[in-house]
Design an enzyme around this catalytic site. Structure first.
Site, PDB file in Angstrom:
ATOM      1  N   ASP A  10       0.859  -1.187   0.000  1.00  0.00           N
ATOM      2  CA  ASP A  10       0.000   0.000   0.000  1.00  0.00           C
ATOM      3  C   ASP A  10       0.892   1.233   0.000  1.00  0.00           C
ATOM      4  O   ASP A  10       1.714   1.414   0.908  1.00  0.00           O
ATOM      5  CB  ASP A  10      -0.894  -0.026   1.246  1.00  0.00           C
ATOM      6  CG  ASP A  10      -1.984   1.031   1.212  1.00  0.00           C
ATOM      7  OD1 ASP A  10      -2.159   1.669   0.161  1.00  0.00           O
ATOM      8  OD2 ASP A  10      -2.650   1.223   2.247  1.00  0.00           O
ATOM      9  N   ASP A 105      -3.190   2.667  -5.789  1.00  0.00           N
ATOM     10  CA  ASP A 105      -2.065   2.696  -4.859  1.00  0.00           C
ATOM     11  C   ASP A 105      -1.901   1.451  -3.988  1.00  0.00           C
ATOM     12  O   ASP A 105      -1.137   1.475  -3.023  1.00  0.00           O
ATOM     13  CB  ASP A 105      -2.159   3.929  -3.966  1.00  0.00           C
ATOM     14  CG  ASP A 105      -3.418   3.941  -3.113  1.00  0.00           C
ATOM     15  OD1 ASP A 105      -4.323   3.135  -3.368  1.00  0.00           O
ATOM     16  OD2 ASP A 105      -3.488   4.763  -2.178  1.00  0.00           O
ATOM     17  N   GLU A 106      -2.592   0.374  -4.300  1.00  0.00           N
ATOM     18  CA  GLU A 106      -2.409  -0.835  -3.494  1.00  0.00           C
ATOM     19  C   GLU A 106      -2.709  -2.080  -4.316  1.00  0.00           C
ATOM     20  O   GLU A 106      -3.483  -2.048  -5.274  1.00  0.00           O
ATOM     21  CB  GLU A 106      -3.275  -0.803  -2.235  1.00  0.00           C
ATOM     22  CG  GLU A 106      -4.757  -0.757  -2.496  1.00  0.00           C
ATOM     23  CD  GLU A 106      -5.578  -0.851  -1.213  1.00  0.00           C
ATOM     24  OE1 GLU A 106      -5.206  -1.634  -0.310  1.00  0.00           O
ATOM     25  OE2 GLU A 106      -6.600  -0.139  -1.134  1.00  0.00           O
TER      26      GLU A 106
END
Length: 376
Positions: A10, A105-106
């Site tokens: 993350d 983003d993860e």
């Protein structure tokens, strides 16, 4: 016993970190990426300096300003964020093909095959995060465990820039101490229901039977039952079939002006057409969403016999949906379009991609709103 090795990575305050990377003058300042405080925007993300004031994602920009008047507000640069995201996902795929992005983003990584028998997933997570830092100058946190549930929770424990591991032999003790609000799928309402039953931690949750939890929480009860025992067999899925895609926008000011409504709908249609193209998808059902100034919401849907993919097709569906909507009686606050019954190109008959000119694309909406086009 076969034991998987799952990593959840993350990025730390992704949007805000990119802005601080590119603009050194913003570093160590309370930075908020999202809408401006005088409008109706919301916080997309904020840096850790801003979080100390109680600011968080999805908070109204106005509220964030009141909590921290000296915060710096910047508008999102989504095109750039997507480019950086692709760069990061490419790094993941250098190690494994089993990468499941959850957002820009993860992502989950199944590195079981890469590590074979004795490789350390924790050391690999550290290596991947270091490579992200080297290539993008951005920080990432990671969680490592034998399933997705525990890996995702672990990634949040040592933010920013930390790595946490939950090995099988420590899973039960870890879950016993885990606050019920940390469990996947437990939002405010579910958390309140659980607390009313005396469930505060994973240990409390494990005292209840599967049947009891399913009666109280439906199908999610089964998921809670197994998670409380450290069990989660969900695979890391590199390709997820999305059931729908949608775009919507909240207007800066309420309006019932035909020109504004038309322009917004054309823009939304273009964005969705581009999304279909990028995903190599076709759609067959279109849904229009209108929220008025009094917060009442109207939705209208239309399904076509043949799938469509271009903005012109989307726009030509809109007049029939708008016909039964009250566009002049009260101002509009929000407009949205979503597409469903998605299929991938190759699995459905593909429409002929005609080069529709812009004037044809707007004519159908112009006629509906009875807007006289300006002569060239």
């Amino acid at each position: 016993m076969y034991m998987r090795k799952i990593i959840h990575i993350d990025m730390d305050a992704f949007f805000a970190s990119i802005e601080q990377r590119d603009r050194p003058e913003l570093r160590k300042k309370p930075l908020i990426v999202g809408g401006l405080p005088r409008g109706r925007g919301v916080v997309a993300t904020c840096c850790y300096e801003a979080r100390r004031y109680g600011i968080h994602s999805a908070m109204s920009a106005n509220r964030a300003y009141k909590l921290c008047p000296h915060a710096v507000f910047v508008k999102p640069r989504m095109v750039l964020y997507k480019e950086v995201s692709l760069q990061i996902m490419a790094i993941f795929r250098e190690y494994t093909k089993k990468v499941e992005p959850l957002s820009l983003d993860e992502a989950f990584l199944d590195v079981t095959e890469y590590l074979q028998i004795n490789g350390s997933a924790t050391l690999l997570a550290r290596e991947i995060c270091a490579l992200i830092k080297l290539r993008t100058d951005l920080s990432a946190s990671a969680g490592v465990s034998y399933n997705k549930f525990l890996a995702k929770i672990a990634s949040d424990l040592k933010k920013p820039g930390g790595i946490s591991t939950v090995p099988p032999e420590e899973a039960r003790q870890f879950i016993d101490r885990l606050s019920i609000g940390k469990f996947y799928g437990v939002g405010k309402i579910t958390k309140s229901k659980m607390q009313s039953l005396g469930i505060q931690t994973g240990k409390d949750l494990r005292q209840y039977s599967k049947d009891f939890l399913m009666k109280r929480f439906g199908k999610a009860g089964s998921f809670f039952f197994y998670n409380a025992r450290g069990l989660d067999e969900r695979p890391v899925c590199p390709y997820q079939n999305r059931k729908s895609i949608g775009k919507e926008t909240t207007l800066v000011q309420d309006t019932n002006r035909p020109e504004e409504i038309r322009d917004i709908l054309i823009n939304l249609s273009s964005l969705l057409g581009k999304a279909l193209e990028n995903n190599s998808q076709l759609a067959q059902t279109l849904t229009l969403k209108i929220r008025y100034s009094d917060f009442t919401t109207t939705t209208r849907s239309l399904s076509l016999q043949k799938p469509f993919s271009c903005p012109a097709d989307i726009e030509e569906c809109l007049p029939s949906l708008l016909t039964n909507c009250n566009l002049t009686h009260k101002p509009i606050r929000l407009l949205g379009i979503s597409l469903s019954k998605l299929t991938y190109i190759g699995s459905a008959p593909r429409p002929i991609p005609l080069p529709f000119p812009k004037d044809r694309r707007s004519n159908c909406l112009n006629r509906f709103f009875a807007i006289k086009e300006e002569s060239p």
